[in-house]
Design an enzyme around this catalytic site. Structure first.
Site, PDB file in Angstrom:
ATOM      1  N   GLU A  40       0.678  -1.521  -0.162  1.00  0.00           N
ATOM      2  CA  GLU A  40      -0.193  -0.037  -0.022  1.00  0.00           C
ATOM      3  C   GLU A  40       0.977   1.279   0.046  1.00  0.00           C
ATOM      4  O   GLU A  40       2.002   1.305   0.732  1.00  0.00           O
ATOM      5  CB  GLU A  40      -0.760  -0.080   1.230  1.00  0.00           C
ATOM      6  CG  GLU A  40      -1.675   1.158   1.247  1.00  0.00           C
ATOM      7  CD  GLU A  40      -2.785   1.115   2.659  1.00  0.00           C
ATOM      8  OE1 GLU A  40      -2.742   0.261   3.386  1.00  0.00           O
ATOM      9  OE2 GLU A  40      -3.740   2.234   2.753  1.00  0.00           O
ATOM     10  N   ARG A 265       5.120 -12.777   9.688  1.00  0.00           N
ATOM     11  CA  ARG A 265       5.822 -11.461   9.497  1.00  0.00           C
ATOM     12  C   ARG A 265       7.134 -11.374  10.175  1.00  0.00           C
ATOM     13  O   ARG A 265       7.449 -12.259  11.133  1.00  0.00           O
ATOM     14  CB  ARG A 265       4.844 -10.274  10.252  1.00  0.00           C
ATOM     15  CG  ARG A 265       3.613  -9.849   9.655  1.00  0.00           C
ATOM     16  CD  ARG A 265       3.068  -9.041  10.550  1.00  0.00           C
ATOM     17  NE  ARG A 265       3.533  -7.391  10.411  1.00  0.00           N
ATOM     18  CZ  ARG A 265       2.561  -6.992   9.308  1.00  0.00           C
ATOM     19  NH1 ARG A 265       1.592  -7.431   8.842  1.00  0.00           N
ATOM     20  NH2 ARG A 265       2.931  -5.776   8.906  1.00  0.00           N
ATOM     21  N   LYS A 275       4.084   1.116   9.814  1.00  0.00           N
ATOM     22  CA  LYS A 275       4.087   2.390   8.924  1.00  0.00           C
ATOM     23  C   LYS A 275       3.485   3.888   9.319  1.00  0.00           C
ATOM     24  O   LYS A 275       4.052   4.898   9.407  1.00  0.00           O
ATOM     25  CB  LYS A 275       3.693   2.380   7.420  1.00  0.00           C
ATOM     26  CG  LYS A 275       4.335   1.508   6.522  1.00  0.00           C
ATOM     27  CD  LYS A 275       3.799   1.375   5.115  1.00  0.00           C
ATOM     28  CE  LYS A 275       3.024   0.294   5.029  1.00  0.00           C
ATOM     29  NZ  LYS A 275       2.448   0.053   3.651  1.00  0.00           N
TER      30      LYS A 275
HETATM   31  P1  ATP Z   1       1.798  -1.667   8.029  1.00  0.00           P
HETATM   32  O1  ATP Z   1       0.738  -2.480   8.814  1.00  0.00           O
HETATM   33  O2  ATP Z   1       3.056  -1.477   8.365  1.00  0.00           O
HETATM   34  O3  ATP Z   1       1.251  -0.623   6.920  1.00  0.00           O
HETATM   35  P2  ATP Z   1       1.021  -3.416   5.990  1.00  0.00           P
HETATM   36  O4  ATP Z   1       1.430  -4.988   6.078  1.00  0.00           O
HETATM   37  O5  ATP Z   1      -0.134  -2.712   5.779  1.00  0.00           O
HETATM   38  O6  ATP Z   1       2.214  -2.529   6.699  1.00  0.00           O
HETATM   39  P3  ATP Z   1       1.549  -3.394   2.949  1.00  0.00           P
HETATM   40  O7  ATP Z   1       2.049  -2.252   2.387  1.00  0.00           O
HETATM   41  O8  ATP Z   1       0.250  -3.782   2.959  1.00  0.00           O
HETATM   42  O9  ATP Z   1       1.867  -3.263   4.554  1.00  0.00           O
HETATM   43  O10 ATP Z   1       2.490  -4.652   2.680  1.00  0.00           O
HETATM   44  C1  ATP Z   1       2.887  -5.113   1.482  1.00  0.00           C
HETATM   45  C2  ATP Z   1       3.384  -6.501   1.626  1.00  0.00           C
HETATM   46  O11 ATP Z   1       4.347  -6.583   2.334  1.00  0.00           O
HETATM   47  C3  ATP Z   1       1.856  -7.188   2.119  1.00  0.00           C
HETATM   48  O12 ATP Z   1       2.051  -8.416   1.646  1.00  0.00           O
HETATM   49  C4  ATP Z   1       2.458  -7.709   3.693  1.00  0.00           C
HETATM   50  O13 ATP Z   1       1.902  -8.891   4.000  1.00  0.00           O
HETATM   51  C5  ATP Z   1       3.954  -7.618   3.524  1.00  0.00           C
HETATM   52  N1  ATP Z   1       4.620  -7.237   4.788  1.00  0.00           N
HETATM   53  C6  ATP Z   1       4.317  -6.052   5.489  1.00  0.00           C
HETATM   54  N2  ATP Z   1       5.092  -6.169   6.885  1.00  0.00           N
HETATM   55  C7  ATP Z   1       5.814  -7.121   6.647  1.00  0.00           C
HETATM   56  C8  ATP Z   1       6.496  -7.933   7.670  1.00  0.00           C
HETATM   57  N3  ATP Z   1       6.842  -7.268   8.875  1.00  0.00           N
HETATM   58  N4  ATP Z   1       7.164  -9.137   7.341  1.00  0.00           N
HETATM   59  C9  ATP Z   1       6.934  -9.661   6.310  1.00  0.00           C
HETATM   60  N5  ATP Z   1       5.813  -9.187   5.223  1.00  0.00           N
HETATM   61  C10 ATP Z   1       5.444  -7.845   5.372  1.00  0.00           C
HETATM   62 MG    MG Z   2      -1.703  -3.213   4.455  1.00  0.00          MG
END
Ligand code: ATP
Ligand code: MG
Length: 564
Positions: A40, A265, A275
């Site tokens: 995102e 994760r 984020k």
């Molecule tokens: P945040 O909650 O910090 O905004 P998010 O998971 O919403 O993180 P996205 O931009 O949606 O962030 O993530 C893109 C991809 O990266 C998704 O497939 C997500 O599952 C993966 N991802 C995000 N954080 C992690 C992590 N700590 N370890 C492994 N994969 C991750």
């Molecule tokens: Mg997300």
């Protein structure tokens, strides 16, 4: 922080690879592997994303498949072009090969809308007039079923008309939603008539004001995967409970069915990865931007001097599992160090200079000593380092009253100056506060190059620079951004910023050997005995700036801690 060897971590498993191999063998998905990385664009990528990138691009590469970069830009309010640009740069830097396949969920808004109409026509979706708060209240919980919305029984015609009017902008934000008609008594809360669309009169970074209704993640994601013919939709564990819903939409629509697979994760000690919280650090000025070298962002790590190979090796070592855990930050540092060790050129630099005068060395003499550029790589060759009468050594390398285990320079003690000579301390000069500001030595001309002709042993070999030849440089030394292993561990009433480490950045004016003069940003060095350093993006030939990437594993630091 204790140094952890990779052998101390569990051996990596990769059940996702096993699933792919089995699917290829059975001919599922027409023998293709096609993954996607779906960030995102509401912030910069962080080290957790690096794990996801490594898995998605890595496995696609291994199986001769493809991996798309897809922006999950369904929320217009938090997303910005700056984030899109940084994400593209970061994925490329990590080696993610999307080969021009950059997609946006927003590219599919019309298709998603058409599919929503299809679900309404099939009696599988309805327009609901409950507020967000009322939807939440009537959802029930783990022990109680939810309550059917009073709008659940609307006719197909009425739903079509209302949905059309939602799209046309006739209703204010939050007054209506489109919901899937599934089962308000489902044991899985995600299946209790989840919201598919909400009204949001907000400008979108790509579609502008074309839309005032936006699809929810759960409705958009699987359909985007389907459009792109993704075979394995790999996501993190918190989406496990969403999988039945993911599959439900696809089945109801009768479209191509990708397979969602969840993994754990990445969590790191001393590291914050949300984020939203990282944005707060940037906005409130706790750090100097998203690429501050203390940030766990990929851009911060790049600026700090981390290598893509080191980061990838670390991620590969993580493997994947079905339970979330916490990884030691020192393990990441191990992999960075291991990669830098192979490639970084060695130089000598003194972080906290102490002046040394070699009394018996000719006043105006300069000798250019041969120094090895990288003992781990003989093809890196040698360079010439100037030696002269006045040098700088590290303040830490001198003690007037040395404790028992201190073998470096002290009065009467002989040490080796690497690539230089054996020198013996004869006296010191102190300032008014009684601090040693200058050390006087004699040198043994028979030890040129630091070799001992008579087999005489010294217990210490030290780095140094020639005072007149060395260049001044700003060096930024980093510690962890947070003082606690779990930055979220805070007392009642405080937030995670109270765990910020006040000593996370220390700036010193160092003296570095002249061979580094004019090195362009991103040049990486090992400063002998001190660690790995990288030329900062803001560095100029006039005012060089270095970031300390990572320290060396230094046995001395430990002994010093004990004796201090
Ligand atoms: P945040 O909650 O910090 O905004 P998010 O998971 O919403 O993180 P996205 O931009 O949606 O962030 O993530 C893109 C991809 O990266 C998704 O497939 C997500 O599952 C993966 N991802 C995000 N954080 C992690 C992590 N700590 N370890 C492994 N994969 C991750
Ligand atoms: Mg997300």
């Amino acid at each position: 922080m204790s140094e952890m060897t990779p052998s101390a971590t569990p051996t990596q498993s990769n059940f996702i690879r096993d699933i792919m191999a089995a699917d290829l063998a059975s001919g599922k998905h027409e023998g293709r592997v096609h993954t996607r990385f779906p960030p995102e664009p509401n912030g910069y990528l962080h080290v957790g994303h690096a794990k996801s990138i490594t898995i998605n691009f890595g496995l696609a590469g291994e199986f001769g498949g493809k991996c798309n970069l897809r922006f999950d830009d369904t929320n217009p309010e938090k997303e910005e072009t700056e984030y899109v640009d940084s994400i593209i740069e970061d994925v490329k830097w990590l080696g993610g090969d999307f080969g021009g396949r950059i997609f946006y969920a927003s590219d599919y808004f019309q298709q998603l809308y058409d599919w929503a109409v299809q679900l309404i026509n099939a009696g599988k979706a309805y327009v609901c007039d409950l507020s967000a708060e009322e939807v939440r209240r009537t959802r029930g919980n783990f022990t109680e079923p939810g309550k059917d919305s009073p709008y659940r029984t609307r006719s197909v015609e009425e739903n079509l008309a209302l949905f059309e009017r939602m799209r046309a902008g006739e209703f204010p934000d939050g007054t209506r939603t489109l919901r899937a008609k599934i089962d308000m008594a489902s044991p899985n809360l995600n299946m209790r008539d989840p919201v598919m669309y909400r009204i949001l009169h907000a400008e979108h970074h790509r579609t502008g004001n074309q839309w005032c209704i936006y699809p929810m993640y759960d409705y958009a994601h699987g359909q985007c995967d389907s459009i792109e013919k993704i075979t394995h939709s790999i996501c993190t564990l918190e989406f496990e409970d969403h999988r039945p819903l993911y599959d439900w939409f696809i089945q109801q629509l009768g479209i191509y069915a990708p397979q969602q697979i969840e993994f754990d994760r990445l969590n790191l000690t001393y590291t914050m990865m949300s984020k939203r919280k990282l944005l707060k650090l940037v906005k409130d000025g706790h750090v100097n931007g998203w690429d501050d070298p203390r940030m766990p962002t990929i851009s911060g790590m790049r600026r700090r001097g981390y290598t893509p190979e080191g980061l990838r090796n670390f991620c590969a070592r993580q493997g994947v599992s079905k339970t979330n855990g916490i990884t030691e930050l020192s393990l990441l540092e191990y992999f960075i160090r291991e990669d830098l060790n192979k490639h970084a050129l060695r130089v000598m630099g003194v972080l906290r200079p102490l002046k040394v005068v070699i009394d018996n060395y000719p006043d105006d003499q300069v000798e250019w000593m041969e120094a090895v550029n990288n003992p781990a790589d003989s093809s890196a060759g040698t360079r010439q380092v100037p030696f002269s009468k006045v040098l700088y050594i590290e303040q830490d390398d001198f003690r007037e009253d040395p404790p028992k285990q201190f073998f470096r320079l002290s009065p009467g003690r002989e040490v080796r100056l690497r690539y230089g000579y054996f020198v013996t301390c004869t006296s010191v000069v102190k300032n008014a506060q009684g601090e040693v500001v200058e050390v006087h030595c004699t040198y043994d001309p028979a030890t040129r190059g630091g070799d001992s002709p008579d087999g005489r042993k010294v217990k210490s070999t030290m780095h140094w620079v020639s005072a007149v030849h060395a260049i001044g440089a700003e060096v930024r030394l980093y510690e962890t951004l947070f003082t606690k292993e779990d930055p979220n561990d805070v007392p009642e009433g405080q937030d995670f910023t109270s765990n910020l480490n006040p000593r996370s950045l220390e700036t010193v004016t160092a003296r570095v050997e002249p061979s580094v003069a004019g090195a362009p940003p991103m040049t990486r060095y090992q400063f002998e005995r001190l660690g790995y350093f990288c030329v900062d993006k803001g560095s100029t030939p006039e005012t060089p700036v270095f970031n300390r990437t990572v320290t060396l594993k230094d046995a001395w630091a430990k002994i010093e801690k004990k004796t201090k």
